[in-house]
Design a protein around this motif. Structure first.
Motif, mmCIF file in Angstrom:
data_model
loop_
_atom_site.group_PDB
_atom_site.id
_atom_site.type_symbol
_atom_site.label_atom_id
_atom_site.label_comp_id
_atom_site.label_asym_id
_atom_site.label_seq_id
_atom_site.Cartn_x
_atom_site.Cartn_y
_atom_site.Cartn_z
ATOM 1 N N ILE A 1 74.164 -6.994 -81.869
ATOM 2 C CA ILE A 1 75.229 -5.992 -81.696
ATOM 3 C C ILE A 1 75.908 -6.265 -80.364
ATOM 4 C CG2 ILE A 1 75.814 -3.539 -81.701
ATOM 5 C CD1 ILE A 1 73.215 -3.036 -83.259
ATOM 6 N N GLY A 2 77.121 -6.829 -80.443
ATOM 7 C CA GLY A 2 77.864 -7.197 -79.243
ATOM 8 C C GLY A 2 78.063 -8.702 -79.186
ATOM 9 N N ALA A 3 79.339 -9.132 -79.176
ATOM 10 C CA ALA A 3 79.659 -10.569 -79.167
ATOM 11 C C ALA A 3 80.091 -11.043 -77.784
ATOM 12 C CB ALA A 3 80.748 -10.857 -80.192
ATOM 13 N N GLY A 4 79.519 -10.427 -76.728
ATOM 14 C CA GLY A 4 79.764 -10.895 -75.364
ATOM 15 C C GLY A 4 78.807 -12.037 -75.045
ATOM 16 N N ASP B 1 90.731 -9.331 -60.384
ATOM 17 C CA ASP B 1 91.454 -9.575 -61.642
ATOM 18 C C ASP B 1 92.626 -8.611 -61.782
ATOM 19 O OD1 ASP B 1 89.682 -11.546 -62.152
ATOM 20 O OD2 ASP B 1 88.482 -10.435 -63.599
ATOM 21 N N ALA C 1 75.886 -12.219 -73.662
ATOM 22 C CA ALA C 1 74.474 -12.035 -74.019
ATOM 23 C C ALA C 1 74.288 -12.249 -75.516
ATOM 24 C CB ALA C 1 73.995 -10.639 -73.606
ATOM 25 N N THR D 1 83.885 -4.032 -86.249
ATOM 26 C CA THR D 1 82.795 -3.271 -86.861
ATOM 27 C C THR D 1 81.962 -2.626 -85.761
ATOM 28 O OG1 THR D 1 82.732 -4.933 -88.605
ATOM 29 C CG2 THR D 1 80.850 -3.432 -88.497
ATOM 30 N N LYS E 1 91.991 -16.942 -65.318
ATOM 31 C CA LYS E 1 90.647 -17.471 -65.028
ATOM 32 C C LYS E 1 90.054 -18.136 -66.274
ATOM 33 C CE LYS E 1 87.733 -14.512 -62.955
ATOM 34 N NZ LYS E 1 87.272 -13.126 -62.629
ATOM 35 N N LYS F 1 82.760 -4.404 -82.177
ATOM 36 C CA LYS F 1 83.816 -3.434 -82.502
ATOM 37 C C LYS F 1 85.215 -3.976 -82.207
ATOM 38 C CE LYS F 1 83.216 -0.962 -78.122
ATOM 39 N NZ LYS F 1 82.838 0.284 -77.489
ATOM 40 N N ASP G 1 76.828 -7.121 -64.253
ATOM 41 C CA ASP G 1 76.367 -8.278 -63.483
ATOM 42 C C ASP G 1 77.279 -9.471 -63.757
ATOM 43 O OD1 ASP G 1 74.778 -9.632 -61.701
ATOM 44 O OD2 ASP G 1 73.111 -9.930 -63.057
ATOM 45 N N LEU G 2 76.702 -10.550 -64.277
ATOM 46 C CA LEU G 2 77.463 -11.785 -64.418
ATOM 47 C C LEU G 2 77.354 -12.337 -65.837
ATOM 48 C CD1 LEU G 2 76.391 -13.717 -61.187
ATOM 49 C CD2 LEU G 2 78.582 -12.596 -61.612
ATOM 50 N N VAL G 3 78.304 -13.188 -66.175
ATOM 51 C CA VAL G 3 78.290 -13.867 -67.472
ATOM 52 C C VAL G 3 76.991 -14.673 -67.611
ATOM 53 C CG1 VAL G 3 79.442 -15.708 -68.773
ATOM 54 C CG2 VAL G 3 80.809 -13.942 -67.618
ATOM 55 N N GLY H 1 76.792 -4.334 -73.479
ATOM 56 C CA GLY H 1 77.518 -4.227 -72.205
ATOM 57 C C GLY H 1 77.379 -2.877 -71.530
ATOM 58 N N GLY I 1 88.504 -8.491 -70.680
ATOM 59 C CA GLY I 1 88.199 -8.142 -69.291
ATOM 60 C C GLY I 1 88.759 -9.235 -68.399
ATOM 61 N N LEU J 1 93.253 -3.919 -67.790
ATOM 62 C CA LEU J 1 93.048 -5.318 -68.183
ATOM 63 C C LEU J 1 93.048 -5.470 -69.706
ATOM 64 C CD1 LEU J 1 90.298 -6.236 -65.553
ATOM 65 C CD2 LEU J 1 92.693 -6.962 -65.536
#
Ligand code: FAD
Ligand code: SF4
Length: 483
Positions: free
Chosen positions: A161-164, A309, A166, A226, A202, A186, A461-463, A249, A197, A273
């Motif tokens: 759940i979450g396509a970032g 940013d 992580a 979704t 960048k 979503k 935090d960070l990517v 996130g 974001g 953003l």
């Protein structure tokens, strides 16, 4: 010349760093770059990359590798680059990092690997990030894919759940091990904050889209638009999958409780953003109205990556004047120094040692920010400087728009309790890594079979740290599923 035989038969000059300076980024001209949202760094030629890679000392104990949260095999792939074995270098990069072209662009190397580089003691660190970016870009452009022909596919599926970063970090490693990842998000595109974001100057959005194709090709399935809890319930997800990884996130904006923050013209950083991305990519997401900064006096409050940013985005929207207000000094800024430098080059003004006291308005519309000067003090036993506000030294900074970039707090979903997912008082999800809970896996929540990682566990935090937790969760899920 001090020479040593390189592992790939090209002699290595161990003193190359003395004759060859660190090559800084080639940037587009400021006048050209501040009128668009394209990336500011220009690709480097192969010869430049091999020369820069040859500066590496191949330290027996590579500090760069230790400092990297993914423990990338940096000296090993630098050696491959030195020997012009670019596709092998890209393959090695992918062994520890599913998104090297993205980390090469957005990781704060000046606080991580390059800061730790042995040569960062007056000689100039090896340009690790730039080499990582250029080499992995080529591999992706050449449609490089890992050889998965020996992988035995299982019948297991894992919901992510979450396509970032992580979620993607977890999905890639599961797919490489024969487990089907189904990633729910979503938003209309993958990437999380990489897409919604971090601005295009960048990280251009096409880079994330190319990575989506790569991930789909190796078997990752994305179910976008979704939202879990709305379009699909957590019960249904639990019934349909063998395990779950939460990578949702951290999205509640810290507002600072400033008087006047409800004035028209006060915007939260992420809303600003996201509205930009929405407008540029024509995603038509509801709830993020685009507001042009053209001809306006824009004040951004905060000193981290998000603030940088925002100031640089406002500058690109042709604001009349963009000022960043930060309560400590420049050295204490939490973001990457490189990004502060880029912002200054692009014409952003900085007011350091200023604490915002209130946002002023006229007939409900922002007219300025009332600021007090601060003084900085070193604190024994802490590397964070404290500051004292001088209430006597106050002044008003005129503004038409104020952007709040004070950071983010947890944003737990209302279905967590029902699914047995516990949180700390600050809303961050409890896993064994975050607390001393006696759980079988470091990324497992208190609900069996549900794992979590990234910002929702660590806080904003960070990517690279989000990717690292996603990969760790994938390893633990494979063990849990006995694959
Ligand atoms: P996210 O990237 O936030 O992804 C979470 C995903 O979960 C989102 O796509 C969201 O839509 C989805 N989601 C949430 N709830 C649901 C639900 N119920 N159903 C379905 N989907 C859901 N870090 C750096 O290293 N370098 C930088 O230059 C940098 N710049 C930044 C700039 C900004 C403006 C911001 C805000 C952050 C920046 N960061 C940077 C931090 C970095 O982006 C984050 O630490 C990282 O993206 C966290 O990854 P994540 O996967 O945990 O979460
Ligand atoms: Fe090379 Fe610097 Fe890493 Fe040493 S610390 S291996 S010099 S990149």
């Amino acid at each position: 010349m001090s020479q040593q035989q390189g592992k790939n038969n090209k002699p290595q000059d161990l003193l190359a760093f003395l004759n060859q300076q660190r090559g800084e980024h080639n940037k587009r001209e400021v006048t050209e770059r501040v009128i668009d949202f394209k990336e500011i760094y220009v690709a480097k030629k192969s010869e430049e990359l091999t020369v820069q890679a040859s500066r590496c000392l191949d330290c027996g104990n590579p500090y760069c590798e230790w400092k990297c949260p993914l423990h990338n095999y940096i000296p090993n792939w630098l050696e491959l680059v030195r020997n012009e074995q670019f596709s092998q270098a890209a393959e090695l990069m992918h062994e520890t990092n599913p998104l090297p072209e993205i980390c090469g662009r957005v990781c704060p190397q000046d606080r991580l690997c390059e800061q730790a580089c042995t040569l960062n003691t007056g000689f100039g660190a090896v340009t690790i990030g730039e080499i990582e970016k250029n080499i992995s870009d080529r591999a992706i452009a050449n449609k490089w894919r890992p050889n998965l022909s020996n992988i035995k596919q299982t019948d297991k599926t894992v919901a992510i759940i979450g396509a970032g970063p992580a979620g993607l970090g977890c999905a890639e490693l599961l797919a490489r091990n024969g487990v089907k990842p189904i990633v729910y998000d979503k938003y209309p595109e993958i990437g999380g904050l990489l897409t919604f974001g971090i601005p295009g100057f960048k990280l251009e959005k096409s880079i994330v889209q190319k990575r989506r194709e790569f991930l789909q090709d190796i078997g990752v399935e994305f179910r976008l638009n979704t939202e879990v809890g709305k379009q699909i319930s957590i019960e249904q997800i639990q019934q349909e999958h063998d395990a779950i990884f939460l990578a949702m996130g951290c999205y509640t904006s810290v507002t600072g409780n400033l008087p006047g923050a409800d004035s028209v013209g006060v915007i939260k950083a992420l809303d600003f953003l996201i509205a930009n991305v929405n407008q540029q990519q024509d995603y038509q997401m509801k709830g993020y109205p685009y507001q042009s900064m053209q001809g306006k006096k824009v004040v951004v409050l905060g000193g981290g990556d998000t603030a940088m940013d925002c100031v640089r985005s406002a500058q690109r929207q042709q604001a009349e004047k963009v000022t960043c207000v930060y309560r400590r000094d420049r050295d204490s800024m939490p973001g990457s120094p490189q990004e502060v430098k880029n912002a200054i080059e692009e014409g952003v003004e900085f007011l350091f040692n200023r604490q915002p006291l209130s946002i002023e308005n006229q007939q409900g519309k922002v007219s300025g920010v009332s600021l007090a000067e601060t003084s900085i003090h070193e604190t024994v036993g802490s590397n964070r400087k404290t500051f004292v506000i001088d209430e006597e030294a106050q002044h008003l900074l005129e503004a038409d728009i104020v952007i709040l970039a004070f950071g983010f707090k947890a944003s737990p979903a209302d279905w967590f309790t029902q699914a047995g997912i516990t949180q700390k008082e600050n809303g961050l999800v409890i896993t064994q890594t975050s607390d001393d809970f006696d759980l079988p896996y470091s990324q497992q929540t208190e609900s069996k079979g549900i794992f979590a990682g990234g910002d929702m566990v660590r806080g904003a935090d960070l990517v690279v740290t989000a990717i690292a937790e996603g990969r760790q969760a994938a390893k633990e899920i494979l063990d849990f599923l006995e694959v």
